[in-house]
Design a protein around this motif. Sequence first.
Motif, mmCIF file in Angstrom:
data_model
loop_
_atom_site.group_PDB
_atom_site.id
_atom_site.type_symbol
_atom_site.label_atom_id
_atom_site.label_comp_id
_atom_site.label_asym_id
_atom_site.label_seq_id
_atom_site.Cartn_x
_atom_site.Cartn_y
_atom_site.Cartn_z
ATOM 1 N N ALA A 48 -4.238 104.473 77.355
ATOM 2 C CA ALA A 48 -5.006 105.283 78.305
ATOM 3 C C ALA A 48 -4.267 105.544 79.611
ATOM 4 O O ALA A 48 -4.745 106.293 80.456
ATOM 5 N N ALA B 8 -4.782 100.200 82.433
ATOM 6 C CA ALA B 8 -5.509 101.104 81.552
ATOM 7 C C ALA B 8 -6.044 100.417 80.306
ATOM 8 O O ALA B 8 -6.559 101.070 79.420
ATOM 9 N N ASN B 9 -5.919 99.104 80.218
ATOM 10 C CA ASN B 9 -6.472 98.419 79.046
ATOM 11 C C ASN B 9 -7.627 97.524 79.486
ATOM 12 O O ASN B 9 -7.439 96.590 80.262
ATOM 13 N N PHE B 10 -8.827 97.840 78.981
ATOM 14 C CA PHE B 10 -10.001 97.048 79.363
ATOM 15 C C PHE B 10 -10.629 96.380 78.156
ATOM 16 O O PHE B 10 -11.812 96.093 78.127
ATOM 17 N N LEU B 11 -9.785 96.161 77.136
ATOM 18 C CA LEU B 11 -10.266 95.469 75.933
ATOM 19 C C LEU B 11 -9.360 94.285 75.609
ATOM 20 O O LEU B 11 -9.086 93.987 74.448
ATOM 21 N N GLN C 295 -10.768 103.458 75.895
ATOM 22 C CA GLN C 295 -11.212 102.681 77.049
ATOM 23 C C GLN C 295 -12.429 103.283 77.725
ATOM 24 O O GLN C 295 -12.715 102.977 78.878
ATOM 25 N N ASP C 296 -13.155 104.135 77.031
ATOM 26 C CA ASP C 296 -14.323 104.767 77.619
ATOM 27 C C ASP C 296 -15.387 104.883 76.526
ATOM 28 O O ASP C 296 -15.081 105.268 75.396
ATOM 29 N N ARG D 275 -9.176 108.811 78.550
ATOM 30 C CA ARG D 275 -9.236 107.347 78.491
ATOM 31 C C ARG D 275 -9.365 106.825 77.061
ATOM 32 O O ARG D 275 -9.429 105.628 76.840
ATOM 33 N N THR E 132 -15.317 100.240 82.356
ATOM 34 C CA THR E 132 -15.098 101.522 81.673
ATOM 35 C C THR E 132 -16.068 102.610 82.117
ATOM 36 O O THR E 132 -15.922 103.759 81.723
ATOM 37 N N ASP E 133 -17.083 102.247 82.913
ATOM 38 C CA ASP E 133 -18.051 103.248 83.352
ATOM 39 C C ASP E 133 -18.106 103.246 84.876
ATOM 40 O O ASP E 133 -18.579 102.295 85.489
#
Lengths: 291, 459
Positions: free
Chosen positions: A125, B258-261, A147-148, A144, B435-436
């Motif tokens: 992303a 950019a990585n949220f997992l 990631q979204d 994204r 992510t939101d």
Amino acid sequence: MRHGGLAPLVFLLPMVLVFGLFSWGPIVQSVVMSVQRTNMVTGAEFVGLDNFAQVLADPLLWTAVRNTLWFAVLALVFGYPIPLVVAVLINEVRRRRGLFSALAYLPVVVPPVVAVLLWKFFFDAGPNGVFNTLLGAVGIGPLRWLQDADTAMPSLVLEATWAAAGSTVIIYLAALAAVPPELYEAAEIDGASIRRKVWHVTLPNLRGVLLVTFILQIIGTAQVFLEPFLFTGGGPANATTTVLLLIYDYAFADSLGGDYGAATALSLMLAAVLAVFSALYFRLTRSWSTS
Amino acid sequence: MKSPHRTARLALVLCLSLTLAACGSDGAGGSDAVGEDGRVVVTVAIDAGLEQGAVDAFNERVEQFEASHSDVDIQPQEYTWSAATFTSQLAGGTIPDVFTVPFTDGRGLIEREQIADIADQVDRLPYADSFNPTVATAGQAPDGRQWAVPIAAYGQGLHYNRTLFTQAGLDPDRPPTTWPQVRAAARQIAERTGQTGYAQMTSDNTGGWILTTLDYAFGGRTESIRGEKATATLDTPEMTEALELVAAMRWEDESMGANFLYDWATINQDFAAGRIGMYVSGGGNYGNLVTQNAMRPADYGVAVLPLVDDPEAGVLGGGTLAVVSPKTGERTREAAVRWIDFYYMAKLTDKDAAVLDARTLAETGQPVGAPQLPVLDRATFDAARGWVKEYVNVPVDQLRPYTDAMFDQPLVTEPTRSTQEVYGILDTVVQTVLTDRDADIPALLADAQSQAQALLDRG
């Protein structure tokens, strides 16, 4: 068979054994487990329909059902027509048809886990991700992707379509080869365009195959697991938690893990829904199937 | 197929299936595996994917054990704890007899009786009475029996990449000591190096684990227990503050990459590869980063977690338990506890064993001297540190921001009820915040609170 006595049974035995051991055994066991609570160490405890009630009361179930339907809709809209278009195009090509078929089939040969790891790079992303760099060149993004919550599921469908289209293309190509060439010749003599040939000759002749691939696609998408499991683990914020991933989570994941009762209960419910759907579908479409 | 045989055939097939299905379930109770030479065979876990040096070191320890325990045959088996495969492996009989699990999973395993009760054997160990009480509880059943042996303990720390700090114009010897400093440093790293300034785990319950860590650091707690009644306390000002900090770093500063997992394995990989400036994880993580993720020791730095000025603020503690498979017999269990004593515990209590262990590790190029907290009492801990001083090969100075201050911070144990399940609920909260952009933190916490309370009420 009627006068064979025990002989047919003896011949049947190897198949029954293998089938019983690896197919029916687990199925019967899962029916048994769905009404039990077990830790796999001490004896299992009979709990009646508690597991089913527990699953139906889980708010995550409805999120998972919604997500699975969303995946199915996206996969139908994009994943279903694309192989057909590709097959018709390849069929229209006069030379190097084998090469194009091989290219279309190539993604199927790539091991799914390898493909997903590869696509993870594509889906990076950051502004330097592969897709974002490409889109950036034409002034779009950066997106994204995984990631979204809004773009995660379409991203999974994109990869799933790429990965699965090849098999369906091959089925369509085989079916197209069975369409009598004289029908096309007659259409050409009548001055039909390619579009009219496809509409009036190709599609009617593929009807039977199209019905089967449609139901296979529905069953396949209802059981989508690999993509959400490997790409997102159901995230972000459960946006890609599907029914099968939820079953997996009940049985194996850290948070809910070890609940084989709930996992098998939900599996049985899913199987029942799919069986009913398939029966209804074939009943409704019997009249317009070619056979 | 209309013959009367049809019913018979169907019946046969059904009987067969049921018989086969019945084969799958196994009764309780264990048995001992005894070799032809009369030695009891004990399979013991060795981490999967270790460098050859680490494997050699392990095998050498096995030989040393067998030399002094002639009635035991130790069989190493590659195994790394995974909740996902544990129950199936247990049912299939492929779990080693001795393995290690994180504190977080220990309580669930004891509650479900999926590990052996070795309390009688543990009670006979000479140091049974001197376990650090906050650490010992992680391996105890509600009645206080010690089902599992705590072998390592840690407090959470702030890991940072010294090279990225330098590149960003920060002083790697003076890491952040407050959360506003963490935020500023993350922003500076992201702006000047293009790498992620600060990253956070979010998946497979690690999101809840780290969010709980931040909550503790801001003075909060995620559960309160009065008698038998457990109350979830997720919807609190402290938790809100922690999430607002994360949201600000993510959306205002854009310093979280950019990585949220991320989960534990993937964040370690990216940190070791130099893509992350700072992250929060167990203070003893050095070994994993260097031996399994090939991190350059020179890049590594660790500091104590910043705590806000609040008497309740504390560091979340964790650790590792050595446990025994419930499928073992009496002789195996007895030998298994001797192995645990020899391999994991003796180096903490006995000078010769400590020196032997450290020397073996050092000679095979494995880290010696990574930060830990005392499993037993502080005096034994300090003595053990002294015995192995000459073998320490980790970059001691780079660990100083952690080791110099770790004993000054109050250590708080993890939540004790439905720990992993509540972490799972918090995973969703932190993933949403990351992510939101419009995530409604109070609403998320109110929802998480009611879910967690429902879980706790179910028991």
